[in-house]
Design a protein around this motif. Sequence first.
Motif, PDB file in Angstrom:
ATOM      1  N   TYR A 123      19.915  19.802  43.476  1.00  0.00           N
ATOM      2  CA  TYR A 123      20.814  21.070  42.029  1.00  0.00           C
ATOM      3  C   TYR A 123      19.455  21.861  42.521  1.00  0.00           C
ATOM      4  CZ  TYR A 123      21.308  23.428  38.068  1.00  0.00           C
ATOM      5  OH  TYR A 123      21.829  24.798  36.969  1.00  0.00           O
ATOM      6  N   TYR A 124      18.569  21.780  42.993  1.00  0.00           N
ATOM      7  CA  TYR A 124      17.183  22.611  43.371  1.00  0.00           C
ATOM      8  C   TYR A 124      17.357  23.412  44.707  1.00  0.00           C
ATOM      9  CZ  TYR A 124      13.834  20.606  39.599  1.00  0.00           C
ATOM     10  OH  TYR A 124      13.245  20.142  38.981  1.00  0.00           O
ATOM     11  N   GLU A 125      18.605  22.495  45.508  1.00  0.00           N
ATOM     12  CA  GLU A 125      18.766  22.816  46.875  1.00  0.00           C
ATOM     13  C   GLU A 125      19.596  24.352  46.687  1.00  0.00           C
ATOM     14  OE1 GLU A 125      20.522  19.207  48.798  1.00  0.00           O
ATOM     15  OE2 GLU A 125      19.297  20.846  50.488  1.00  0.00           O
ATOM     16  N   ILE A 168      10.973  13.900  45.738  1.00  0.00           N
ATOM     17  CA  ILE A 168      12.234  12.661  45.527  1.00  0.00           C
ATOM     18  C   ILE A 168      12.501  13.952  43.526  1.00  0.00           C
ATOM     19  CG2 ILE A 168      12.205  10.604  44.022  1.00  0.00           C
ATOM     20  CD1 ILE A 168      10.290   9.505  46.291  1.00  0.00           C
ATOM     21  N   ASP A 169      13.901  13.499  43.750  1.00  0.00           N
ATOM     22  CA  ASP A 169      13.889  14.079  41.785  1.00  0.00           C
ATOM     23  C   ASP A 169      14.981  13.576  41.961  1.00  0.00           C
ATOM     24  OD1 ASP A 169      12.170  16.785  40.652  1.00  0.00           O
ATOM     25  OD2 ASP A 169      13.726  16.385  40.189  1.00  0.00           O
ATOM     26  N   PRO A 170      15.456  13.867  40.564  1.00  0.00           N
ATOM     27  CA  PRO A 170      16.679  13.579  39.936  1.00  0.00           C
ATOM     28  C   PRO A 170      17.228  14.992  39.879  1.00  0.00           C
ATOM     29  CG  PRO A 170      15.379  13.518  38.391  1.00  0.00           C
ATOM     30  CD  PRO A 170      14.968  13.014  39.887  1.00  0.00           C
ATOM     31  N   LYS A 181      16.348   8.701  40.802  1.00  0.00           N
ATOM     32  CA  LYS A 181      15.168   9.037  39.473  1.00  0.00           C
ATOM     33  C   LYS A 181      13.899   7.813  40.042  1.00  0.00           C
ATOM     34  CE  LYS A 181      17.841   8.825  35.311  1.00  0.00           C
ATOM     35  NZ  LYS A 181      18.510   8.092  33.949  1.00  0.00           N
ATOM     36  N   GLY A 182      12.720   8.540  40.106  1.00  0.00           N
ATOM     37  CA  GLY A 182      11.534   7.563  40.374  1.00  0.00           C
ATOM     38  C   GLY A 182      11.456   6.519  39.783  1.00  0.00           C
ATOM     39  N   GLU A 183      12.295   5.765  38.984  1.00  0.00           N
ATOM     40  CA  GLU A 183      12.494   4.086  38.812  1.00  0.00           C
ATOM     41  C   GLU A 183      12.975   4.274  39.586  1.00  0.00           C
ATOM     42  OE1 GLU A 183      12.888   7.160  36.200  1.00  0.00           O
ATOM     43  OE2 GLU A 183      12.360   6.756  34.281  1.00  0.00           O
ATOM     44  N   LEU A 214       7.168  12.592  43.836  1.00  0.00           N
ATOM     45  CA  LEU A 214       7.674  12.486  43.460  1.00  0.00           C
ATOM     46  C   LEU A 214       8.093  13.592  42.081  1.00  0.00           C
ATOM     47  CD1 LEU A 214       8.520   8.527  42.162  1.00  0.00           C
ATOM     48  CD2 LEU A 214       8.086  10.281  40.296  1.00  0.00           C
ATOM     49  N   GLY A 215       9.050  13.633  41.557  1.00  0.00           N
ATOM     50  CA  GLY A 215       9.350  14.795  40.591  1.00  0.00           C
ATOM     51  C   GLY A 215       8.898  16.027  41.347  1.00  0.00           C
ATOM     52  N   CYS A 216      10.200  15.988  42.985  1.00  0.00           N
ATOM     53  CA  CYS A 216       9.436  17.248  43.210  1.00  0.00           C
ATOM     54  C   CYS A 216       9.297  18.463  42.504  1.00  0.00           C
ATOM     55  CB  CYS A 216       8.941  17.200  44.574  1.00  0.00           C
ATOM     56  SG  CYS A 216      11.501  17.180  44.963  1.00  0.00           S
TER      57      CYS A 216
HETATM   58  C1  LIG Z   1       8.000  20.536  34.953  1.00  0.00           C
HETATM   59  S1  LIG Z   1       8.511  19.614  36.214  1.00  0.00           S
HETATM   60  C2  LIG Z   1       7.686  20.196  37.770  1.00  0.00           C
HETATM   61  C3  LIG Z   1       7.221  20.521  39.082  1.00  0.00           C
HETATM   62  C4  LIG Z   1       6.688  19.877  40.087  1.00  0.00           C
HETATM   63  N1  LIG Z   1       5.832  18.491  40.604  1.00  0.00           N
HETATM   64  C5  LIG Z   1       5.565  20.637  39.872  1.00  0.00           C
HETATM   65  O1  LIG Z   1       5.136  20.382  39.386  1.00  0.00           O
HETATM   66  O2  LIG Z   1       6.415  21.870  39.750  1.00  0.00           O
HETATM   67  C6  LIG Z   1       9.154  17.803  36.461  1.00  0.00           C
HETATM   68  C7  LIG Z   1      10.467  17.935  37.327  1.00  0.00           C
HETATM   69  O3  LIG Z   1       9.949  15.545  37.001  1.00  0.00           O
HETATM   70  C8  LIG Z   1      11.440  15.703  37.368  1.00  0.00           C
HETATM   71  N2  LIG Z   1      11.760  14.228  36.464  1.00  0.00           N
HETATM   72  C9  LIG Z   1      12.279  14.134  35.637  1.00  0.00           C
HETATM   73  N3  LIG Z   1      12.522  12.821  35.685  1.00  0.00           N
HETATM   74  C10 LIG Z   1      12.296  12.179  36.445  1.00  0.00           C
HETATM   75  C11 LIG Z   1      12.713  10.753  36.958  1.00  0.00           C
HETATM   76  N4  LIG Z   1      13.072   9.933  36.366  1.00  0.00           N
HETATM   77  N5  LIG Z   1      11.800  10.790  38.167  1.00  0.00           N
HETATM   78  C12 LIG Z   1      11.421  11.548  38.655  1.00  0.00           C
HETATM   79  N6  LIG Z   1      11.641  12.590  38.783  1.00  0.00           N
HETATM   80  C13 LIG Z   1      11.994  13.073  36.792  1.00  0.00           C
HETATM   81  C14 LIG Z   1      12.238  16.805  36.554  1.00  0.00           C
HETATM   82  O4  LIG Z   1      13.329  17.130  37.230  1.00  0.00           O
HETATM   83  C15 LIG Z   1      11.065  18.140  37.012  1.00  0.00           C
HETATM   84  O5  LIG Z   1      11.876  18.785  38.619  1.00  0.00           O
END
Ligand SMILES: C[S@@+](CC[C@H](N)C(=O)[O-])C[C@H]1O[C@@H](n2cnc3c(N)ncnc32)[C@H](O)[C@@H]1O
Length: 252
Positions: free
Chosen positions: A98-100, A92-94, A117-119, A64-66
Amino acid sequence: MAKNWEIAQFREKQFWDKIYLEKNIDIKSHQPVGIERGLEFLFKTLNRHRVKLNFLNNKNVADLGCGPTGLAFGLNFLSQNSYLNRTKIFAIDPLIDYYEGYDLLKSNERLSLINKKGENTGLIDNSLDLVFSSNAIDHVEDPQQVIKEVRRILKPSGQFLVSSHVLYRVYSGIAPIFKYIDKNHPHHFSETYLKNLLEKEFERVELTYSATMIEDNADLSFYRISRSATLIQGIKRALSNYVLQTVYFSCE
Ligand SMILES: C[S@@+](CC[C@H](N)C(=O)[O-])C[C@H]1O[C@@H](n2cnc3c(N)ncnc32)[C@H](O)[C@@H]1O
């Protein structure tokens, strides 16, 4: 709820773009992550959560937030090269669509890219065995809602393995000030604050590891900091070594 979430997400895109689109190696201070470093990061994180790789076989696992090169990146490589057996990965990531554009993660029969979003992941109740979240819970809009959502999508026996930067206890009293200094993070938790959020949804929350920033992130070595684009940026990054640490929790 975080008012500055959208600003933080805008900065997040700028950060990754500099590295992977503009190939702007300031970013002399940050190195692009290839699969070798991706795997190093994955194994380090598994160790710190005390999870063995073969435990992931035949499991439904989410990150989550990958991000573009987080745990899902290494897991996908291992799955594609038969080091994992029938593991289904949910990235999972909003910003995943974009990252693709960076050509690092592509969906396949074992990898689902979920642009949510993770929510509110849209995944069904009790469907996952493990949810990882690395360096993301302090980036989300509503951390408590994310934790609630993770509990919903996890099987009753499932585990939430979450790591995050947190302020050292001595600075926790002045946490509200940090949002003005560090605009990349909508939240600045202390270890206790984050543990309390997790304990609202999980019966057992165990701290399995805590690491200094340098121990966890070579980009924060003094050599790399000295190569930051601006002096201010360098000072902020140097200070983060003294203000923040990374904690790893295992929640059941
Ligand atoms: C600092 S990056 C970390 C990425 C990855 N987990 C890593 O360790 O390299 C934070 C990530 O959280 C994602 N993020 C932000 N808000 C989020 C949300 N509401 N739900 C899930 N992911 C979210 C961002 O888009 C971003 O890709």
